[in-house]
Design a protein around this motif. Structure first.
Motif, PDB file in Angstrom:
ATOM      1  N   LYS A   1       5.258 -11.226  -6.675  1.00  0.00           N
ATOM      2  CA  LYS A   1       4.331 -10.081  -6.674  1.00  0.00           C
ATOM      3  C   LYS A   1       3.557 -10.004  -5.364  1.00  0.00           C
ATOM      4  O   LYS A   1       3.340  -8.918  -4.818  1.00  0.00           O
ATOM      5  CB  LYS A   1       3.376 -10.190  -7.856  1.00  0.00           C
TER       6      LYS A   1
ATOM      7  N   LEU B   1       0.202   1.287   1.734  1.00  0.00           N
ATOM      8  CA  LEU B   1      -0.893   1.554   0.791  1.00  0.00           C
ATOM      9  C   LEU B   1      -2.242   1.553   1.512  1.00  0.00           C
ATOM     10  O   LEU B   1      -3.107   2.408   1.238  1.00  0.00           O
ATOM     11  CB  LEU B   1      -0.891   0.509  -0.327  1.00  0.00           C
TER      12      LEU B   1
ATOM     13  N   GLU C   1      -2.860  10.936  -2.773  1.00  0.00           N
ATOM     14  CA  GLU C   1      -2.865  10.248  -4.065  1.00  0.00           C
ATOM     15  C   GLU C   1      -1.474  10.277  -4.704  1.00  0.00           C
ATOM     16  O   GLU C   1      -1.040   9.312  -5.346  1.00  0.00           O
ATOM     17  CB  GLU C   1      -3.894  10.886  -4.999  1.00  0.00           C
TER      18      GLU C   1
ATOM     19  N   LYS D   1       1.915  -3.266   1.462  1.00  0.00           N
ATOM     20  CA  LYS D   1       0.485  -3.273   1.778  1.00  0.00           C
ATOM     21  C   LYS D   1       0.136  -2.334   2.924  1.00  0.00           C
ATOM     22  O   LYS D   1      -0.856  -1.587   2.857  1.00  0.00           O
ATOM     23  CB  LYS D   1       0.051  -4.703   2.121  1.00  0.00           C
TER      24      LYS D   1
ATOM     25  N   ALA E   1       0.409   7.716  -2.914  1.00  0.00           N
ATOM     26  CA  ALA E   1      -0.032   6.387  -3.366  1.00  0.00           C
ATOM     27  C   ALA E   1       0.602   6.028  -4.707  1.00  0.00           C
ATOM     28  O   ALA E   1       1.014   4.888  -4.931  1.00  0.00           O
ATOM     29  CB  ALA E   1      -1.552   6.352  -3.473  1.00  0.00           C
ATOM     30  N   LYS E   2       0.682   7.017  -5.613  1.00  0.00           N
ATOM     31  CA  LYS E   2       1.327   6.768  -6.902  1.00  0.00           C
ATOM     32  C   LYS E   2       2.812   6.440  -6.722  1.00  0.00           C
ATOM     33  O   LYS E   2       3.350   5.578  -7.412  1.00  0.00           O
ATOM     34  CB  LYS E   2       1.155   7.994  -7.806  1.00  0.00           C
TER      35      LYS E   2
ATOM     36  N   ALA F   1       3.850  -7.009  -2.820  1.00  0.00           N
ATOM     37  CA  ALA F   1       2.607  -6.305  -2.479  1.00  0.00           C
ATOM     38  C   ALA F   1       2.382  -6.310  -0.970  1.00  0.00           C
ATOM     39  O   ALA F   1       1.949  -5.298  -0.394  1.00  0.00           O
ATOM     40  CB  ALA F   1       1.431  -6.962  -3.191  1.00  0.00           C
TER      41      ALA F   1
ATOM     42  N   LEU G   1       6.504  -0.156  -5.859  1.00  0.00           N
ATOM     43  CA  LEU G   1       6.089  -1.572  -5.935  1.00  0.00           C
ATOM     44  C   LEU G   1       6.373  -2.147  -7.318  1.00  0.00           C
ATOM     45  O   LEU G   1       6.940  -3.243  -7.450  1.00  0.00           O
ATOM     46  CB  LEU G   1       4.594  -1.680  -5.590  1.00  0.00           C
ATOM     47  N   ASP G   2       5.970  -1.409  -8.353  1.00  0.00           N
ATOM     48  CA  ASP G   2       6.200  -1.884  -9.732  1.00  0.00           C
ATOM     49  C   ASP G   2       7.692  -2.003 -10.030  1.00  0.00           C
ATOM     50  O   ASP G   2       8.121  -2.934 -10.721  1.00  0.00           O
ATOM     51  CB  ASP G   2       5.532  -0.928 -10.724  1.00  0.00           C
TER      52      ASP G   2
ATOM     53  N   LYS H   1      -4.799   4.660   1.801  1.00  0.00           N
ATOM     54  CA  LYS H   1      -6.191   4.543   1.331  1.00  0.00           C
ATOM     55  C   LYS H   1      -7.178   4.863   2.455  1.00  0.00           C
ATOM     56  O   LYS H   1      -8.214   5.514   2.238  1.00  0.00           O
ATOM     57  CB  LYS H   1      -6.426   3.130   0.802  1.00  0.00           C
TER      58      LYS H   1
ATOM     59  N   LEU I   1       4.176   5.090  -4.027  1.00  0.00           N
ATOM     60  CA  LEU I   1       4.251   3.734  -3.474  1.00  0.00           C
ATOM     61  C   LEU I   1       4.005   2.682  -4.552  1.00  0.00           C
ATOM     62  O   LEU I   1       4.699   1.654  -4.613  1.00  0.00           O
ATOM     63  CB  LEU I   1       3.234   3.568  -2.337  1.00  0.00           C
ATOM     64  N   GLN I   2       3.032   2.932  -5.410  1.00  0.00           N
ATOM     65  CA  GLN I   2       2.732   1.990  -6.492  1.00  0.00           C
ATOM     66  C   GLN I   2       3.907   1.900  -7.471  1.00  0.00           C
ATOM     67  O   GLN I   2       4.230   0.822  -7.965  1.00  0.00           O
ATOM     68  CB  GLN I   2       1.456   2.421  -7.218  1.00  0.00           C
TER      69      GLN I   2
END
Length: 366
Positions: free
Chosen positions: A138, A149, A225, A146, A228-229, A142, A235-236, A153, A231-232
């Motif tokens: 993880k 992200l 945003e 990073k 970002a979602k 990440a 990542l998940d 941000k 990218l998240q």
């Protein structure tokens, strides 16, 4: 029936052993039983080890049976080739390579069974390693995302900060024109004079700029945003894709490494047990005195060697005698004048024919 089977496993000459006493038959039956049960343990150990590799019963049983038969054949060969000598040192020297091979076989056999015996402890070690690997995975994933992200941000925070700064500017202008109207600041004249109109105009202009900025920045923030979602989610997904690999980290090599991380003494004693089982037929043969079977076998071998040496000597003598006789016969023939004259006459005729043929060939060339 069972005794005869174990005698077969010992590799002894059954016909010769039938002429020996019951004690000799019992001794070799015991050696054969040790060879057989060592092969059975090899089958169980290899079948379990291969089951951890294939995760299927039938391939594990098949290859385990092949391995068990291989160990059986090797042990039977090792025991049957050790001959009793008159000197223990000569016997031990003869058995040394076989003992080394037995040690290797014992280590190979014992390791899978050690894994099965200490399965619960190994599972605990593997669970800790899997958890550590999951956390590290993880962190690595990440770290991979990073920079993107953080950049996303930072851009979002910058847009929000820009709106907050503009809002503070509008609020300050609002306070300025209100206090001017109340006469508490600025010209300190109550009412909506020229200065008041100038300040409210500045406020309205800044308010319009704020509305435009807010609309623009909110659209940008919404897009950021969304990114970002995404990218998240990536990542998940990356973490989820690697989880089955980590969950499957329980193969043979992983279990051997986990076993090595446990206290060595229990595993060492189990390995010694299998070493004793594997070398027991050899040790039994080395320690046992020469028996009736050994004497009879030695008698047969020495008789065979004597017969072979005698036959070899007779063949060599026959060849020498025959050669001597042929030399004498050809010597007598060489001294026969009649045969010599006949050979000379034939040679002369042959030379005359060759000369005539040569002359004819030379004439044809002109």
């Amino acid at each position: 029936m069972l005794k005869q089977f174990f005698i077969l496993c010992s590799g002894a000459d059954r016909k010769l052993l039938e002429t020996c006493s019951d004690s000799e038959n019992t001794k070799f039956a015991g050696i054969g039983a040790t060879v057989f049960f060592t092969a059975v343990m090899a089958f169980i150990a290899s079948a379990y080890a291969l089951f951890t590799v294939f995760d299927s019963v039938y391939p594990a049983l098949f290859f385990g049976l092949v391995w068990g038969l291989l160990i059986f054949n090797l042990d039977r060969f090792i025991v049957s080739t050790i001959k009793k000598r008159d000197s223990f040192s000569a016997e031990f020297l003869q058995a040394t390579p076989r003992i080394m091979l037995a040690i290797i076989i014992a280590i190979v056999i014992s390791k899978p069974l050690e894994i099965k015996i200490f399965e619960k402890e190994i599972n605990t070690v593997l669970l800790k390693e899997k958890n550590a690997m999951a956390l590290n995975n993880k962190k690595e994933v990440a770290n991979y995302f990073k920079s993107d992200l953080d950049k996303n941000k930072a851009q979002t925070d910058s847009l929000k900060s820009e709106m907050i700064k503009k809002e503070k500017e509008v609020n300050a202008l609002y306070t300025t024109y209100i206090t001017e109207a109340e006469g508490t600041a600025g010209t300190k004249k109550l009412g909506k004079g020229p200065v008041f109109k100038e300040k409210i105009a500045k406020h309205d202009l800044a308010k319009a700029e704020l509305d435009v900025l807010r609309k623009t920045n909110l659209d940008k923030i919404a897009e950021l945003e969304k990114t970002a979602k995404t990218l998240q989610a990536d990542l998940d997904k990356k973490v989820a894709d690697t989880e089955p690999i980590i969950d499957g980290f329980d193969g043979l090599m992983a279990r051997i490494n986990a076993l090595n991380s446990l206290p060595w003494l229990p595993s060492f004693f189990i390995m010694l047990l299998f070493l004793a089982i594997e070398t027991s037929p050899i040790i039994a043969k080395l320690l046992s005195p020469k028996g009736e079977y050994d004497f009879k076998l030695e008698d047969l071998e020495t008789a065979l060697i004597a017969t072979i040496n005698q036959d070899k000597y007779q063949r060599e003598l026959l060849v020498k005698t025959s050669a001597s006789m042929h030399d004498k016969v050809y010597e007598d023939i060489a001294s026969d004048n009649e045969l010599f004259n006949l050979q000379r006459k034939n040679a002369k005729e042959l030379l005359e024919l060759q000369s005539n043929n040569f002359v004819e060939k030379q004439k044809n060339t002109f």
